[in-house]
Write a protein that holds these residues in place. Structure first.
Motif, mmCIF file in Angstrom:
data_model
loop_
_atom_site.group_PDB
_atom_site.id
_atom_site.type_symbol
_atom_site.label_atom_id
_atom_site.label_comp_id
_atom_site.label_asym_id
_atom_site.label_seq_id
_atom_site.Cartn_x
_atom_site.Cartn_y
_atom_site.Cartn_z
ATOM 1 N N ASN A 1 0.848 -1.181 0.000
ATOM 2 C CA ASN A 1 0.000 0.000 0.000
ATOM 3 C C ASN A 1 0.891 1.241 0.000
ATOM 4 O O ASN A 1 2.107 1.146 -0.103
ATOM 5 C CB ASN A 1 -0.974 -0.004 1.192
ATOM 6 N N ASP A 2 0.291 2.413 0.097
ATOM 7 C CA ASP A 2 1.051 3.657 -0.032
ATOM 8 C C ASP A 2 2.082 3.854 1.069
ATOM 9 O O ASP A 2 3.013 4.625 0.918
ATOM 10 C CB ASP A 2 0.089 4.864 -0.040
ATOM 11 N N VAL B 1 -4.813 -3.573 5.401
ATOM 12 C CA VAL B 1 -6.007 -2.794 5.097
ATOM 13 C C VAL B 1 -6.336 -1.849 6.253
ATOM 14 O O VAL B 1 -6.714 -0.706 6.063
ATOM 15 C CB VAL B 1 -7.205 -3.732 4.825
ATOM 16 N N GLU C 1 -3.608 -6.943 -5.253
ATOM 17 C CA GLU C 1 -3.851 -5.504 -5.412
ATOM 18 C C GLU C 1 -5.343 -5.216 -5.486
ATOM 19 O O GLU C 1 -5.839 -4.237 -4.915
ATOM 20 C CB GLU C 1 -3.150 -4.989 -6.677
ATOM 21 N N THR C 2 -6.077 -6.060 -6.205
ATOM 22 C CA THR C 2 -7.524 -5.876 -6.328
ATOM 23 C C THR C 2 -8.200 -5.924 -4.976
ATOM 24 O O THR C 2 -9.042 -5.077 -4.633
ATOM 25 C CB THR C 2 -8.126 -6.953 -7.249
ATOM 26 N N LEU D 1 -6.799 -5.425 -2.040
ATOM 27 C CA LEU D 1 -6.353 -4.304 -1.210
ATOM 28 C C LEU D 1 -7.157 -3.048 -1.526
ATOM 29 O O LEU D 1 -7.623 -2.340 -0.629
ATOM 30 C CB LEU D 1 -4.861 -4.051 -1.434
ATOM 31 N N THR D 2 -7.352 -2.768 -2.817
ATOM 32 C CA THR D 2 -8.104 -1.586 -3.233
ATOM 33 C C THR D 2 -9.562 -1.678 -2.796
ATOM 34 O O THR D 2 -10.131 -0.734 -2.229
ATOM 35 C CB THR D 2 -8.026 -1.412 -4.757
ATOM 36 N N HIS D 3 -10.162 -2.834 -3.041
ATOM 37 C CA HIS D 3 -11.584 -3.029 -2.755
ATOM 38 C C HIS D 3 -11.856 -2.968 -1.250
ATOM 39 O O HIS D 3 -12.795 -2.286 -0.791
ATOM 40 C CB HIS D 3 -12.035 -4.377 -3.315
ATOM 41 N N SER E 1 -9.917 -1.648 1.146
ATOM 42 C CA SER E 1 -9.594 -0.324 1.676
ATOM 43 C C SER E 1 -10.730 0.656 1.432
ATOM 44 O O SER E 1 -11.051 1.494 2.291
ATOM 45 C CB SER E 1 -8.295 0.202 1.048
ATOM 46 N N LYS E 2 -11.360 0.542 0.261
ATOM 47 C CA LYS E 2 -12.486 1.423 -0.057
ATOM 48 C C LYS E 2 -13.669 1.159 0.882
ATOM 49 O O LYS E 2 -14.352 2.097 1.312
ATOM 50 C CB LYS E 2 -12.925 1.246 -1.505
ATOM 51 N N PRO F 1 -13.992 -9.073 -1.910
ATOM 52 C CA PRO F 1 -13.582 -8.214 -3.025
ATOM 53 C C PRO F 1 -13.754 -8.833 -4.415
ATOM 54 O O PRO F 1 -13.717 -8.111 -5.407
ATOM 55 C CB PRO F 1 -12.098 -7.951 -2.734
#
Length: 344
Positions: free
Chosen positions: A142-143, A150, A167-168, A170-172, A174-175, A312
């Motif tokens: 992550n950043d 998460v 990555e998918t 992590l993005t999903h 985190s949102k 996710p």
């Protein structure tokens, strides 16, 4: 997690430092700078601060000072601590992990109390991230260079965490946490008799202006970030209450700060004053009883019990529940016996 007083910096030698900066309150009584920093930098020992002073790494109003300098109101205090380059912190370590669930997208871990979630100041090894890197390959970054992470819970809080494997995911995930669509419930033992069966605590949470190791609630103005905690009484045990807390937001120390704000500090929460007798008598036998309870659960009595979110990939709602850890169970049982004996 907020890091408003931490700015990792690379100097020309490419040595990573942690940079802490504080502005003393106008009413600050003269206080040695080493003691001032001890009160504000988490996990910083007196020896480490003294070494920083010897290295010329403590500044007041941009001037190098000795450890004996007396901080006064309005002073800007900065300190640099050197530590190993960050890439050296991300080392796989063979540490035990309680994996509750795993699939191709994510992992659910039941974290033990005492384990730090990610490497940072004063905790360069033995963290959950170090363990995850040993047990799982190619976790997404992550950043903040915290593979797969998460969300996080405090070192001395036990319970459930979700970790992304792609990555998918992590993005999903985190949102979902950002949009407040995930579900997180905690069990907490707090000081005092919480009168209302249910309630909501709302107030901006930010770093305490005088004690930077604490978070505090700002009821008005722009300070801090919006935070909401819902609670429900599970058991009344006289001088303490057993609660379920549901997070609507996820701020640093949210439950700990919110509970202190309403006068019900978490039991044995040293940072927020819960390691003293806040309710009850001063009789010797009662003090011995409380001290024995502190020994049974030598940390804040907080457990991340339930975690729910949308998968996710499949979109399926997933919900996980964890057992109350033994230390909290033992402390609860002792308070139950006390409440019955005293007819509380």
């Amino acid at each position: 997690m907020e890091n408003d007083n931490l700015e990792p910096e690379f100097q020309e030698e490419q040595v990573l430092h942690e940079h802490f900066s504080f502005t003393a309150d106008p009413g600050q009584e003269p206080l040695r700078v080493d003691k001032y920093l001890m009160n504000r930098v988490e996990n910083a020992t007196r020896n480490k601060i003294q070494n920083a002073a010897k290295e010329g790494s403590i500044f007041v109003n941009d001037v190098v000072v000795r450890s004996s300098y007396k901080v006064k109101g309005g002073d800007t205090v900065r300190v640099l601590f050197g530590h190993p380059p960050y890439e050296n912190l991300l080392v796989a370590e063979d540490l035990p992990l309680d994996v509750v669930y795993e699939d191709d997208s994510l992992i659910i871990v039941n974290k033990a109390a005492g384990m730090v979630v990610h490497p940072g100041h004063g905790n360069y090894s033995g963290t959950l991230i170090n363990a995850l890197m040993f047990h799982f390959d190619n976790l997404p970054q992550n950043d903040q260079q915290r593979p797969g992470l998460v969300h996080r819970i405090d070192k001395d809080t036990s319970g459930l965490l979700v970790v992304a494997k792609t990555e998918t995911a992590l993005t999903h995930l985190s949102k979902q946490f950002f949009d407040k669509t995930s579900e997180r419930k905690y069990f907490a033992l707090v000081w005092g008799d919480v009168k209302e069966d249910t309630g909501t605590i709302e107030g901006h949470i930010g770093r305490h202006p005088r004690n930077r190791l604490q978070m505090t609630v700002f009821e008005e103005g722009d300070a801090g970030k919006h935070a909401v905690t819902h609670y429900k009484v599970l058991e009344r045990l006289g001088y303490v209450t057993f609660l379920e807390c549901q997070l609507e937001t996820g701020r640093t120390h949210q439950i700990r700060a919110h509970m202190k704000h309403i006068g019900h500090t978490l039991f044995n929460d040293e940072r927020y004053g819960g390691d003293s007798i806040l309710k009850g008598t001063s009789f010797t036998k009662y003090k011995q009883f409380v001290d024995n309870c502190f020994k049974l659960i030598p940390r804040q009595a907080l457990h991340a019990k339930t975690l729910g979110f949308e998968h996710p990939v499949t979109g399926e709602w997933m919900q996980f529940d964890s057992e109350i850890p033994q230390d909290m169970q033992l402390a609860l049982e002792k308070w139950r016996q006390y409440a019955v004996h005293k007819n509380l």
